[in-house]
Design a protein around this motif. Sequence first.
Motif, short mmCIF file in Angstrom:
data_model
loop_
_atom_site.label_atom_id
_atom_site.label_comp_id
_atom_site.label_asym_id
_atom_site.label_seq_id
_atom_site.Cartn_x
_atom_site.Cartn_y
_atom_site.Cartn_z
N ASN A 242 0.84 -1.18 0.00
CA ASN A 242 0.00 0.00 0.00
C ASN A 242 0.89 1.24 0.00
O ASN A 242 1.39 1.66 1.04
CB ASN A 242 -0.93 -0.02 1.21
CG ASN A 242 -1.98 1.04 1.14
OD1 ASN A 242 -1.83 2.05 0.45
ND2 ASN A 242 -3.07 0.82 1.83
N GLY B 156 -4.64 6.99 -4.33
CA GLY B 156 -4.68 6.19 -3.10
C GLY B 156 -4.65 7.12 -1.91
O GLY B 156 -3.94 8.13 -1.91
N ARG C 163 -2.59 11.70 -0.07
CA ARG C 163 -3.06 11.12 -1.33
C ARG C 163 -1.86 10.90 -2.25
O ARG C 163 -1.02 11.79 -2.37
CB ARG C 163 -4.09 12.03 -1.99
CG ARG C 163 -5.38 12.09 -1.21
CD ARG C 163 -6.28 13.20 -1.74
NE ARG C 163 -7.43 13.36 -0.89
CZ ARG C 163 -7.43 14.03 0.27
NH1 ARG C 163 -6.33 14.58 0.71
NH2 ARG C 163 -8.52 14.13 1.00
N TRP D 257 -0.62 9.24 -6.15
CA TRP D 257 -1.03 8.72 -7.46
C TRP D 257 0.19 8.73 -8.39
O TRP D 257 1.13 9.49 -8.22
CB TRP D 257 -2.18 9.54 -8.04
CG TRP D 257 -1.86 10.95 -8.38
CD1 TRP D 257 -1.56 11.46 -9.61
CD2 TRP D 257 -1.80 12.08 -7.47
NE1 TRP D 257 -1.32 12.81 -9.52
CE2 TRP D 257 -1.45 13.21 -8.23
CE3 TRP D 257 -1.98 12.22 -6.10
CZ2 TRP D 257 -1.31 14.46 -7.65
CZ3 TRP D 257 -1.84 13.47 -5.55
CH2 TRP D 257 -1.49 14.57 -6.32
#
Length: 131
Positions: free
Chosen positions: A45, A106, A127, A129
């Motif tokens: 992640n 994300g 965030r 990306w």
Amino acid sequence: MRRSSAREAQVEPLAALAAVSVVALALATYAGAFEASLPGSSERNIAEDTADRVERGVTVGGVAHRSRLSVETLRRVSPEGYHVNATLVTDSGISRAGPAAPATAGTASRRVSVRTGAVVPGRLEVRVWPR
């Protein structure tokens, strides 16, 4: 006293093979289940990892400082090939750094303590990306 027999404490070959097979199958099943529970590189992640680095970059002694939330800090902690946007939200205001994030970015957020004259609870939202 009895005399020892040649058959005492022996196991039939078929039963021994069956027992060894069961133990081997149990170990293989356990190893497969354990390997499946480990995160792979594709399951990593990026947003959570980046949020950890942003939090370390803006905090001093466990307290986040709005002045440390800057584009330079984000450049230093962002993963190669990704854009990063960070927002620090408290009851007294919002601080943002980085370019505007698309809806597909994300996201990771965490509670932090923020110095705004006094130390107050806040939320750090990150965030991430791809470029």
